[in-house]
Motif scaffolding. Sequence first.
Motif, PDB file in Angstrom:
ATOM      1  N   LYS A  69     -36.751   3.496 -30.715  1.00  0.00           N
ATOM      2  CA  LYS A  69     -36.550   4.840 -29.986  1.00  0.00           C
ATOM      3  C   LYS A  69     -37.029   5.943 -30.687  1.00  0.00           C
ATOM      4  N   GLY A  70     -37.411   7.104 -30.281  1.00  0.00           N
ATOM      5  CA  GLY A  70     -37.744   8.146 -30.937  1.00  0.00           C
ATOM      6  C   GLY A  70     -36.754   9.350 -30.880  1.00  0.00           C
ATOM      7  N   GLU A  71     -37.131  10.380 -31.600  1.00  0.00           N
ATOM      8  CA  GLU A  71     -36.023  11.670 -31.586  1.00  0.00           C
ATOM      9  C   GLU A  71     -36.459  12.327 -30.174  1.00  0.00           C
ATOM     10  N   PRO A  72     -35.444  12.675 -29.314  1.00  0.00           N
ATOM     11  CA  PRO A  72     -35.767  13.353 -28.189  1.00  0.00           C
ATOM     12  C   PRO A  72     -36.310  14.872 -28.441  1.00  0.00           C
ATOM     13  N   GLN A  73     -37.326  15.509 -27.687  1.00  0.00           N
ATOM     14  CA  GLN A  73     -37.659  16.873 -28.037  1.00  0.00           C
ATOM     15  C   GLN A  73     -36.837  17.517 -27.137  1.00  0.00           C
ATOM     16  N   THR A  74     -36.402  18.918 -27.577  1.00  0.00           N
ATOM     17  CA  THR A  74     -35.528  19.820 -26.609  1.00  0.00           C
ATOM     18  C   THR A  74     -36.479  20.216 -25.347  1.00  0.00           C
ATOM     19  N   PRO A  75     -36.041  19.824 -24.338  1.00  0.00           N
ATOM     20  CA  PRO A  75     -36.463  20.230 -23.123  1.00  0.00           C
ATOM     21  C   PRO A  75     -36.827  21.649 -22.995  1.00  0.00           C
ATOM     22  N   VAL A  76     -38.020  22.041 -22.264  1.00  0.00           N
ATOM     23  CA  VAL A  76     -38.642  23.462 -22.403  1.00  0.00           C
ATOM     24  C   VAL A  76     -38.804  23.545 -20.892  1.00  0.00           C
ATOM     25  N   LEU A  77     -38.170  24.611 -20.413  1.00  0.00           N
ATOM     26  CA  LEU A  77     -38.121  25.286 -18.995  1.00  0.00           C
ATOM     27  C   LEU A  77     -39.524  25.984 -18.982  1.00  0.00           C
ATOM     28  N   LYS A  78     -40.582  25.869 -18.559  1.00  0.00           N
ATOM     29  CA  LYS A  78     -41.976  26.640 -18.603  1.00  0.00           C
ATOM     30  C   LYS A  78     -41.478  27.585 -17.727  1.00  0.00           C
ATOM     31  N   GLU A  79     -42.320  28.889 -17.797  1.00  0.00           N
ATOM     32  CA  GLU A  79     -42.161  30.120 -17.153  1.00  0.00           C
ATOM     33  C   GLU A  79     -42.617  30.004 -15.647  1.00  0.00           C
ATOM     34  N   TYR A  80     -41.750  30.390 -14.756  1.00  0.00           N
ATOM     35  CA  TYR A  80     -42.245  30.166 -13.177  1.00  0.00           C
ATOM     36  C   TYR A  80     -43.130  31.717 -12.947  1.00  0.00           C
ATOM     37  N   LYS A  81     -44.308  31.626 -12.617  1.00  0.00           N
ATOM     38  CA  LYS A  81     -45.082  32.559 -12.142  1.00  0.00           C
ATOM     39  C   LYS A  81     -45.926  32.373 -10.671  1.00  0.00           C
ATOM     40  N   LYS A  82     -45.656  33.484  -9.873  1.00  0.00           N
ATOM     41  CA  LYS A  82     -46.110  33.103  -8.439  1.00  0.00           C
ATOM     42  C   LYS A  82     -47.641  33.001  -8.668  1.00  0.00           C
ATOM     43  N   ASN A  83     -48.440  32.022  -8.219  1.00  0.00           N
ATOM     44  CA  ASN A  83     -49.782  31.763  -8.452  1.00  0.00           C
ATOM     45  C   ASN A  83     -50.334  31.398  -6.966  1.00  0.00           C
TER      46      ASN A  83
END
Lengths: 198, 579
Positions: free
Chosen positions: B171-185
């Motif tokens: 197993k590896g080290e989990p990375q911290t989840p990143v919630l990307k910015e929401y932009k209307k597009n």
Amino acid sequence: MMQDKITNVLIVGVGGQGTLLTSRIIAQVAVQMGYDVKVSEIHGMAQRGGSVVSQVRYGTKIYSPIIKKGDADIILGFEKIETARWLDYLKPDGMVIINNERVNPLPVMSGKAKYPDNIHEKIAAILPQTVIVNATEIATDIGNVKAANVALVGLLSAAVGIPAEEVEKAITDIVPRKALEVNLQAFREGRNRYRMAG
Amino acid sequence: MKQLMIGNEAIARGAFEAGATVATAYPGTPSTEIVTNFADFEGVYAQWAPNEKVAMEVGAGASIGGARTLVAMKHVGINVAADPLYTFAYTGVNGGMVIISADDPGMHSSQNEQDNRGYGRFAKLLVIEPSDSQEALDFTRQAFDLSEQFDTPVMLRITTRLAHSQTMVEKGEPQTPVLKEYKKNAPKYVMLPGYARGRHVEVEKHFEALREYVETSPLNRIEWGDRKIGIITSGIPYQYVKEVMGDISVLKLGIVNPLPRKMIEEFAAGVERLIIVEELEPVIEEQVRSWGIKVEGKERFTLLGEYSPEYLEQQLKGAVPPVGFGLEKEIPARPPLLCAGCPHRGVFHTLRRMKLKVAGDIGCYTLGALSPLEGMDTCICMGASIGTAMGLEKARGEEFAAKTVAVIGDSTFVHSGITPLIDVVYNQGTSTVMILDNDTTAMTGHQDHPATGVNIRKQPTNKLDIEALVRAIGVKNVRVVDPLKLDELETALKEELARREPSVIIAKRPCVLLEKVVVTNPIMVDPELCTGCKSCIRVGCTGISFNDEEKKAEINAGCIACGLCEQVCTFDAIKPVEV
Ligand SMILES: Cc1ncc(C[n+]2csc(CCOP(=O)(O)OP(=O)(O)O)c2C)c(N)n1
């Protein structure tokens, strides 16, 4: 005690007989002993009372998760005709452990097919290295029918030459606490039976 | 410390380590354990969707919303999800998305063995194929990065053998989840023709960039060995090649779409004979041939089924199959069967007795097609039963429809049986539809679904009322029966088939495997009364067998006293054990 040799174990039976726990224990022991290990099991339709097979391979380096026909060192059959069904996977000088248990498939129950007579003896006649055992009886004597599969682990582990302590460790890890004592007993009795047969 | 994991568990772990926080799926062997494993992690959202299309759409929304998202299904599930998938390939992602396609060469538990690498080519997806559980974890993790880097959903294509084989995983080290910015597009996410044309240009650009990337990707590698033979392979067949071919040269593809053309050309130039080993369709082979490279492929290998090491040894080295011990001829088959006490048995027994035509569907009840019940005329895909019955009626008339039923499970009805039922009502069919409601998705291992009122984490949730739904669709004749009460069932069928209107019969009884059965009312066969007529045997239950010597039926340890054979016996020979 690493060997270069690859050990191929085929565990066969009928859905619901507990073959999965057996393959899990054997695989776990091989991991403990530092081997590369692969286990292949097909779920799905087989669970509905069909024939089930687990393939366990261990050694210094394993590629294929499945065993070549004619390449199994040992077949552990939880049921007599299932053992016969998979027999062609065995090496010509391989070993067979047969649980003397009969589970009628539907065509036999409905009288459309015949369950072959003395199939285990036929296997023993072809293959000198055959051990026939009644694991259900062993387990019943100890006081829990459900431990039959762990009794078979006893025979299997002795046959492939893995030390008892390693297996007991794996059983302790895998089997739930309250069933542990019975299972360890079943395992030891299975080991014993192998010695007696050998 | 390394540990054993099945491929599916490793994929779930890889997604978790990549910081995925949303996973959505509809069950289907061999994919089911991916999302059940993912649901066990803390701080993530996992769900069963009603079907794969919904799973794909929820996944698209989650990705547009900025989360790394995992969507999993079996190969035929991708057909159901194909509509959103093809166009989501145009919009591209915000949070990375990985779609698992679990293919089933050999059809261990599927109705076809389609090769979903083809989807990758048509939808211009990056398709990644791991060869063991470690790669399943690592590649899944990398797939999320690649998805974001190339702005495309990534397909991770696996097969049954990978999904269900356990191999060693670190197993590896989990990375911290990143919630990307929401932009209307809107030009990116609103696929009107005007915007979609712009996105198609982007898709082609990304795909060109991918073509370059794959030439140097660490997921593809050449293992130089003896250069007399060079084999291009991927996935599980790679393991078989390594197992049987010793020290030859191998080009192992971890990415099967797009293919690394320069790398393949270099490899081809470096070996005397070039062979391609791929299960099912010649997906790699046809592309390589189109570049004018001489290869050996499907003229040597079958298009059918799952390969094996001994098969490769025979095709590549001319090995002779082992002679074996010759015992298999006397071994009776052991077909899969309905469990003792299964409620579906009552249904198929009755359908056969009434000599009805049955448009069937997929689930445990498909086993009702096999001997001795043999109670099914058609079965195509999930949800097909109702439409098929409607088509039979429109081709052959109402008389025929009066002898035809559609049979569909509860999970399958929710999956894709609702719209065809609307069709029956709208286009004035007269079909009789039986919904076999056993309160679970039994076939794939008892997953919950909207009509069980329980979610993937076994928490209570809103429960879909199938009866109310069916009425709302406009079916006026709706009744609920117990499938193990044969008289009730037969009466219901007779009455509903006689009506020149659509009807739905809900056969309701939980799957016997849902709860541990304690038999409180054991039954027996009275040998005095048993005539050996075998009518009880013909229900095909494992709880009752025929004793050939005594020529009588007998109850065995598998029986759970469901009462079916008692009702079938015309001599009253099957009765409660007297105490
Ligand atoms: C598109 C698609 N998705 C998933 C599957 C796998 N699958 C086969 S039957 C089935 C559902 C069975 O549930 P249900 O209809 O309730 O019948 P049961 O098995 O409970 O009798 C599933 C998920 C499939 N064959 N096709």
